[in-house]
Design an enzyme around this catalytic site. Structure first.
Site, PDB file in Angstrom:
ATOM      1  N   HIS A  24       5.120  19.674  49.299  1.00 13.96           N
ATOM      2  CA  HIS A  24       4.147  20.641  49.837  1.00 13.96           C
ATOM      3  C   HIS A  24       2.782  19.959  49.917  1.00 13.96           C
ATOM      4  O   HIS A  24       2.390  19.258  48.985  1.00 13.96           O
ATOM      5  CB  HIS A  24       4.085  21.851  48.899  1.00 13.96           C
ATOM      6  CG  HIS A  24       3.248  22.976  49.410  1.00 13.96           C
ATOM      7  ND1 HIS A  24       1.878  22.955  49.416  1.00 13.96           N
ATOM      8  CD2 HIS A  24       3.595  24.162  49.960  1.00 13.96           C
ATOM      9  CE1 HIS A  24       1.414  24.089  49.940  1.00 13.96           C
ATOM     10  NE2 HIS A  24       2.440  24.838  50.275  1.00 13.96           N
ATOM     11  N   CYS A  43       3.343  23.255  55.655  1.00 10.88           N
ATOM     12  CA  CYS A  43       2.554  24.458  55.389  1.00 10.88           C
ATOM     13  C   CYS A  43       1.369  24.474  56.345  1.00 10.88           C
ATOM     14  O   CYS A  43       0.419  23.695  56.186  1.00 10.88           O
ATOM     15  CB  CYS A  43       2.088  24.476  53.931  1.00 10.88           C
ATOM     16  SG  CYS A  43       1.007  25.874  53.587  1.00 10.88           S
ATOM     17  N   HIS A  59       6.128  26.900  55.871  1.00 16.51           N
ATOM     18  CA  HIS A  59       5.228  27.965  55.417  1.00 16.51           C
ATOM     19  C   HIS A  59       4.333  28.284  56.607  1.00 16.51           C
ATOM     20  O   HIS A  59       3.546  27.424  57.016  1.00 16.51           O
ATOM     21  CB  HIS A  59       4.327  27.479  54.282  1.00 16.51           C
ATOM     22  CG  HIS A  59       5.021  27.356  52.958  1.00 16.51           C
ATOM     23  ND1 HIS A  59       4.351  27.011  51.807  1.00 16.51           N
ATOM     24  CD2 HIS A  59       6.294  27.558  52.591  1.00 16.51           C
ATOM     25  CE1 HIS A  59       5.193  26.996  50.789  1.00 16.51           C
ATOM     26  NE2 HIS A  59       6.385  27.318  51.244  1.00 16.51           N
ATOM     27  N   ASP A 114       3.827  32.856  54.937  1.00 20.77           N
ATOM     28  CA  ASP A 114       3.135  32.454  53.721  1.00 20.77           C
ATOM     29  C   ASP A 114       1.942  33.382  53.531  1.00 20.77           C
ATOM     30  O   ASP A 114       1.153  33.593  54.452  1.00 20.77           O
ATOM     31  CB  ASP A 114       2.682  31.005  53.845  1.00 20.77           C
ATOM     32  CG  ASP A 114       2.321  30.410  52.495  1.00 20.77           C
ATOM     33  OD1 ASP A 114       2.721  30.984  51.478  1.00 20.77           O
ATOM     34  OD2 ASP A 114       1.643  29.372  52.475  1.00 20.77           O
ATOM     35  N   HIS A 115       1.833  33.901  52.374  1.00 21.92           N
ATOM     36  CA  HIS A 115       0.751  34.826  52.005  1.00 21.92           C
ATOM     37  C   HIS A 115       0.692  36.002  52.982  1.00 21.92           C
ATOM     38  O   HIS A 115       1.358  36.023  53.997  1.00 21.92           O
ATOM     39  CB  HIS A 115      -0.619  34.133  51.960  1.00 21.92           C
ATOM     40  CG  HIS A 115      -0.635  32.960  51.039  1.00 21.92           C
ATOM     41  ND1 HIS A 115      -1.724  32.155  50.882  1.00 21.92           N
ATOM     42  CD2 HIS A 115       0.308  32.442  50.223  1.00 21.92           C
ATOM     43  CE1 HIS A 115      -1.458  31.202  50.015  1.00 21.92           C
ATOM     44  NE2 HIS A 115      -0.220  31.355  49.602  1.00 21.92           N
ATOM     45  N   TYR A 128       0.658  37.541  47.673  1.00 29.10           N
ATOM     46  CA  TYR A 128       2.078  37.890  47.805  1.00 29.10           C
ATOM     47  C   TYR A 128       2.334  39.400  47.782  1.00 29.10           C
ATOM     48  O   TYR A 128       3.185  39.903  47.058  1.00 29.10           O
ATOM     49  CB  TYR A 128       2.899  37.127  46.759  1.00 29.10           C
ATOM     50  CG  TYR A 128       2.937  35.659  47.116  1.00 29.10           C
ATOM     51  CD1 TYR A 128       3.902  35.180  47.989  1.00 29.10           C
ATOM     52  CD2 TYR A 128       1.951  34.774  46.678  1.00 29.10           C
ATOM     53  CE1 TYR A 128       3.913  33.847  48.380  1.00 29.10           C
ATOM     54  CE2 TYR A 128       1.945  33.452  47.058  1.00 29.10           C
ATOM     55  CZ  TYR A 128       2.928  32.994  47.913  1.00 29.10           C
ATOM     56  OH  TYR A 128       2.926  31.680  48.324  1.00 29.10           O
TER      57      TYR A 128
HETATM   58  C1  DNO Z   1       0.837  29.080  47.476  1.00 24.32           C
HETATM   59  C2  DNO Z   1       1.885  28.102  47.604  1.00 24.32           C
HETATM   60  C3  DNO Z   1       1.766  26.968  46.606  1.00 24.32           C
HETATM   61  C4  DNO Z   1       3.011  26.166  46.651  1.00 24.32           C
HETATM   62  C5  DNO Z   1       3.139  25.020  45.753  1.00 24.32           C
HETATM   63  C6  DNO Z   1       4.311  24.191  46.167  1.00 24.32           C
HETATM   64  O1  DNO Z   1       1.010  30.178  47.823  1.00 24.32           O
HETATM   65  O2  DNO Z   1       2.121  27.722  48.876  1.00 24.32           O
HETATM   66  O3  DNO Z   1       1.639  27.499  45.356  1.00 24.32           O
HETATM   67  O4  DNO Z   1       4.041  26.984  46.263  1.00 24.32           O
HETATM   68  O5  DNO Z   1       2.031  24.297  45.754  1.00 24.32           O
HETATM   69  O6  DNO Z   1       4.706  23.346  45.170  1.00 24.32           O
END
Ligand code: DNO
Length: 397
Positions: free
Chosen positions: A237, A275, A302, A355-356, A372
């Site tokens: 990531h 991401c 992501h 993501d989020h 989340y």
């Molecule tokens: C946040 C995430 C990060 C991610 C880690 C991966 O929402 O995208 O916390 O999970 O950094 O190891």
């Protein structure tokens, strides 16, 4: 027509107020989770993994991706005991593979995982978003942490803005800032004290970006061959934010870094978590182009959008709005899927998660993990799946 992306949702485990039942109703079929109760460096036993897997399956879902098996700090700093922690890491991968869970996300960010200064940034419509406010981070660094050497890393103007920011907040707001920045690993409620954090920073004295890259290369060359034997796909990531903070080096922030990861140990098991939110916080990352060029290595997506501000700040925007062109990103993803389908790869359905998400509507009644929420992410997922369908049908039907 080749298959769709696998729609997944992150779930923090049985303590997550967003239940598996709720996740099933979003249309997601895959779960992204980790055994958050086992600290970095601990082995995940087969029993514990099976237990979690059964809970997920009983809800009619599948454990698609592990996010994350965290890398112990001793490995990142190449300390004397790194061999022991690397063996444990491999042990965990073996146990996951035995349970049939084969996509594993991790990161190589020193000390802190992702960092935000504000976890309740209100947008004009009342929604709550996450924000990285550069003057707030500078204020923490210069005047709360009082880190040696920090003042030479900020311009006079940045220092003045940081001071003005600090002078303008009250005691509660200051406490909140410290709490937000010091929040520990995702999925835990742990918060470091400023003194503990100082202790961690000590361990990085003398570790610059070149050294951290060496330590990452060692980790990859030790672990990837084992993962390949197991059929496990690791996916790193990117840094969030994708630039150094607190004088700590960052080595997974831009395209050249991702290329270096691949070259350090070429293998189908040495992949990427792409991401768009993390990488999109830098204006010089060409996200659709990066997917065109590096797509073959992406094992996990992501999808998220940030709105960049001129001073290095950013906040999390709606998934289809913000500084990154999500349409162009999705088009590149779909093209990558087509390439995979044409070449007979069996991983066309790349797992993706919205993501989020903002806190919206009923989300305010739940104490969810920052970013989340249920409804905010459901909105993101719904928009993204529509975008995917529209692009696919237009291009290929
Ligand atoms: C946040 C995430 C990060 C991610 C880690 C991966 O929402 O995208 O916390 O999970 O950094 O190891």
């Amino acid at each position: 027509m080749f298959s769709n992306l696998e729609q997944t949702f992150r779930w923090y485990g049985p303590n997550d107020p967003v239940t598996l039942k709720a996740i099933g109703q979003t249309g997601a079929t895959g779960i992204v989770t980790a055994l958050h109760h086992i600290p970095a460096g601990g082995v995940w036993s087969r029993e514990e993994i099976e237990k979690r897997k059964h809970i997920i399956q009983a809800a009619g879902l599948r454990w698609s991706v592990v996010e994350s098996v965290n890398v112990h700090e001793s490995i990142k700093t190449a300390s004397a005991d790194r061999d022991q922690y690397t063996e444990k890491y491999i042990e965990t991968l073996k146990n996951l593979a035995k349970c049939g869970i084969k996509v594993v996300c991790y990161n190589f960010m020193p000390v802190l995982d992702w960092t935000r200064t504000d976890i309740d940034y209100r947008l004009p419509n009342g929604a709550s978003a996450l924000r990285f406010h550069a003057p707030a981070l500078a204020a923490f660094d210069l005047y709360i942490l009082e880190r040696e050497g920090a003042s030479s890393e900020f311009s006079k103007d940045q220092q003045e803005k940081a001071k003005a920011y600090l002078d303008g907040i009250n005691a509660d707001e200051k406490k909140r800032l410290i709490h937000n920045v010091m929040a520990g690993l995702p999925g835990t409620k742990d918060v470091l004290t400023v003194d503990q954090f100082k202790g961690h920073l000590e361990k990085y004295k003398g570790i610059d970006a070149a050294q951290l890259k060496k330590n990452l290369t060692w980790f990859l060359q030790t672990v990837i061959p084992e993962a390949e034997n197991l059929g496990v796909k690791l996916c790193i990531h990117p840094d969030d934010p994708p630039f150094p903070i607190f004088g700590l080096p960052r080595v997974i922030s831009k395209e050249a870094d991702l290329v270096e990861v691949g070259n350090a140990c070429p293998s189908p098991s040495n992949g990427l978590t792409f991401c768009t939110g993390s990488l999109g916080a830098r204006g010089d990352n060409d996200l659709p182009g990066m997917i065109d060029r590096l797509g073959a290595h992406i094992h996990f997506l992501h999808l998220r959008n940030v709105k960049r501000e001129p001073d290095g700040s950013f906040y999390e925007d709606n998934h289809l709005e913000g500084s990154s062109d999500m349409y162009a990103i999705m088009k590149s993803v779909v093209r990558e899927q087509k390439r995979r389908a044409d070449s007979g790869r069996d991983d066309v359905a790349i797992p993706m998660r919205p993501d989020h998400g903002h806190k919206l509507l009923d989300d305010f009644n739940y104490d969810t993990f920052p970013g989340y929420s249920a409804i905010g992410r459901l909105k993101g997922l719904a928009e993204l799946r529509g975008l995917e369908m529209g692009i696919k049908k237009t291009l290929y039907q």
